[in-house]
Structures are given as structure tokens and as C-alpha cells.
Design an enzyme around this catalytic site. Structure first.
Site, mmCIF file in Angstrom:
data_model
loop_
_atom_site.group_PDB
_atom_site.id
_atom_site.type_symbol
_atom_site.label_atom_id
_atom_site.label_comp_id
_atom_site.label_asym_id
_atom_site.label_seq_id
_atom_site.Cartn_x
_atom_site.Cartn_y
_atom_site.Cartn_z
ATOM 1 N N LYS A 1 4.646 3.225 -15.076
ATOM 2 C CA LYS A 1 3.307 3.641 -14.649
ATOM 3 C C LYS A 1 3.152 3.426 -13.146
ATOM 4 C CE LYS A 1 1.610 -0.952 -15.895
ATOM 5 N NZ LYS A 1 0.651 -1.730 -16.705
ATOM 6 N N TYR B 1 -7.568 -5.935 17.723
ATOM 7 C CA TYR B 1 -9.021 -5.916 17.595
ATOM 8 C C TYR B 1 -9.597 -7.330 17.550
ATOM 9 C CZ TYR B 1 -8.632 -0.972 16.336
ATOM 10 O OH TYR B 1 -8.378 0.364 16.338
#
Length: 358
Positions: free
Chosen positions: A42, A248
Site C-alpha cells: 500500500k 528563515y
């Protein structure tokens, strides 16, 4: 392995060792004591790439493959997979035509749906996971789920990685539930990756998942061979003075003259912002710390003063280089998560490079 001069031209990518993946599957099959494999593929085979994984696993003659959605099952059929494909999300009756169109096996946990389902299905029994399935002690609902189309029954262990006692308790509950189903279904399965080693009973199928892809399954259990490596190229190099800041928020400040390299990988590729100040990469055989905030497309590392780093050099975020290693699980811990999440959030723009096989 020296990866600093690899010829791959990508800014960043994932190396997948299919040979080790198959070796892990062989190890799981041997530990399962004769049970056939139902590999869980999956979520694009846990982010590794479902069709290359399935093609490699075909050498082991698995019973079939496990997925989570109809669309994932349809992808396997479109890729030429002929074996049974079991969809583990409980099916609804209105989805019947899609299951029939793609020749998929359903998982059911509603007696009303089971009575009207005309295709082979597997019944989930909830023995303590509390997620899906008919409760092990709900005799009436279990009895109403009987059907000539009932091919298999299964449960899912909630703590097999940490507790052998929980596995035994859930197994006892599963056995009690089977009594209410009448005739024994043709296929019984319960063992996830850790359960393969914890469960003493040997069933018809075993369901390895994270173990296949190189994730640890418990501190006292067998360790898998590594499968996934994550690489990124240096895209910029700069010399910083003491007091210069990076990224940042200017949350990291150089305390000395040093070299900072920018890697072409960021949180859009699956590198967690939580690695700021906690994670490192391997560059030219040395650990280099991640400095400043991880940005969407780039991550900065401190290579140190006087270090010869060049644009185009390859850094390793997961994997080994020149005898130095950052394991998948170590990377996950430093990211504040688990190996499953690390793999499944590796971004689509990261090419997968496959080596090895059966």
C-alpha cells in the site's frame, strides 16, 4: 560506497536496493514457517515504488499483495499483476462494481455487506486494535457474516513490536472469534512484520510490511537489510563569517568562520523541519549538521572551516557512505517520527533509482 561523484543528474533522489528488499522478504518467509507471503504494498509500496517492488517480489511466489484502496489495486492490475490483491479498507456494497471490474478481494467487517457480497472476501476481526473489524466477542455479528464467499479471516496486532504478551492475548481472542464463523476459512492471517517473529502459531499467510523496506520492527527482533538511501546534491556553497545567519528567522548564527553548503532537498521532498538543530547528513565521509530552518526546496548544512566542498557533491541523508551511516530509523527519530512516515512522505519529485533484484 563513495557517492560524492555519482553520475545521477538529479538535485536529489532515492536509491532503492531491490536485492535487499527481496532478501528481507526471504527472511520473513523463513521466519513465518511455511506461510505464503501477502506483502503489504500500500501507499506506493511505502513510498518505495509499487511496480518495481512487486516485480522484484514475484520471484518469491507470494499468495498476493495487500493494498489500502481500490485505486491502488487497479494500479497493480494495470501494471500486469495477476495474483490476488486484497484491499484492506472495509468495502461498501456500492463499491462492488469496482471490485469486480478490477478483480480485487475485499475486506469486510459488516455482516449486512457480507451477506450480499458475491465475490471472495476476507473478514476482519477486531481483537483489540479498535480500528476496523467485527469485535471478537460479538458472536451474533460474527455468525451473520458467514458466507460461501468467505475466503479468509484475519486480525491485526496492535503492539507486536513491543509486547509478546499482547500478541498472545489477541491470538486467543481471534481463536474464539473463529468458532462463531462455523467452518474454518481457507486462509487465516494475523502476523504483520513483528508478528511474524512474535506469533508462535503458523497460519496460511503472513503480511510483512515495514520489514521489507528496511525499517526496524522491535528492539529484540531481527533487523532487516537496508533498502532505501536518500541523497541530495550540493547546489550552492558559501563562506560565512562569525555572526552571519542562515535561513528563515535567522535562527542559526555562525560562531566562527565556516563553510555552509546548500542541498537541493527540502520539506516538499519529505525532509522534516524538525531536523533543524537535530539532524545531520554525510558529506565526503563526515557528519555535517543541518543548520537553520529546513526550507521547502533546500536544506543548509555546516561543512566546517576550511573544508573543500563543491557544487555537485552528493550528501547522504539516509544510507551509508564510506563506512559512515545514517539508518532509516535514526533519521526517523531525529525527525520526530517513525520509519513508516519517513518513507511514505518522500516526495514525488524525488526520482527512485533501483538496483539489484531477485
Amino acid at each position: 560506497m563513495d557517492v560524492s561523484t555519482q553520475t545521477n543528474k538529479s538535485r536529489s533522489w532515492v536509491d532503492v536496493d531491490l536485492g535487499n528488499l527481496v532478501a528481507n522478504a526471504r527472511t520473513a518467509r523463513a521466519a513465518a514457517g511455511g506461510a505464503r507471503l501477502l506483502p503489504m504494498v500500500k501507499a506506493d509500496a511505502y513510498g518505495v515504488g509499487v511496480l518495481p517492488v512487486v516485480r522484484a517480489l514475484e520471484a518469491l511466489d507470494p499468495w498476493g499483495y495487500g493494498v489500502a484502496t481500490i485505486a491502488e489495486g487497479a494500479e497493480l492490475r494495470a501494471g500486469g499483476v495477476q495474483r490476488p490483491v486484497l484491499v484492506f479498507t472495509p468495502a461498501r456494497l456500492e463499491q462492488l462494481d469496482r471490485y469486480r471490474a478490477h478483480d480485487l478481494r475485499a475486506v469486510l467487517d459488516d455482516p449486512a455487506v457480507a451477506q450480499d457480497w458475491p465475490l471472495p472476501f476476507h473478514l476482519e476481526v477486531d481483537t483489540g486494535m479498535g480500528r476496523a473489524g467485527i469485535r471478537w466477542d460479538d458472536a451474533a455479528r460474527l455468525a451473520r457474516a458467514r458466507s460461501r464467499h468467505l475466503e479468509g479471516a484475519f486480525t491485526h496486532f496492535h503492539s507486536a513490536d513491543t509486547s509478546a504478551a499482547s500478541v498472545e492475548q489477541q491470538w486467543e481472542r481471534f481463536e474464539k472469534a473463529l468458532v462463531h464463523l462455523g467452518d474454518r476459512p481457507a486462509l487465516l492471517h494475523a502476523a504483520n512484520s513483528a508478528g511474524i517473529w512474535r506469533l508462535r502459531q503458523r497460519l496460511d499467510l503472513a503480511r510483512p510490511g515495514i520489514f521489507l523496506y528496511g525499517g526496524k520492527i522491535g528492539g529484540d527482533l531481527r533487523e532487516p537489510a537496508p533498502v532505501v538511501s536518500l541523497r541530495a546534491r550540493v547546489v550552492s556553497v558559501r563562506s560565512l563569517r562569525a555572526g552571519d545567519t542562515v535561513s528563515y528567522g535567522a535562527e542559526w548564527t555562525a560562531r566562527r568562520e565556516t563553510t555552509v553548503a546548500t542541498l537541493g532537498i527540502g520539506y516538499a521532498d519529505g525532509v522534516s523541519r524538525a531536523l533543524q538543530g537535530k539532524g545531520s547528513v554525510i558529506l565526503r565521509g563526515r557528519h555535517c549538521p543541518i543548520v537553520g530552518r529546513v526550507t521547502m526546496d533546500m536544506t543548509m548544512i555546516e561543512a566546517g572551516p576550511g573544508v573543500g566542498v563543491e557544487v555537485g557533491d552528493v550528501a547522504t541523508l539516509i544510507g551509508a557512505e564510506n563506512g559512515v551511516e545514517i539508518s532509516l530509523d535514526e533519521f526517523a527519530v531525529r525527525s520526530g517520527t517513525i520509519s513508516y512516515e519517513v518513507l511514505t512522505r518522500l516526495g514525488r519529485r524525488l526520482p527512485r533509482e533501483y538496483v539489484g533484484g531477485a
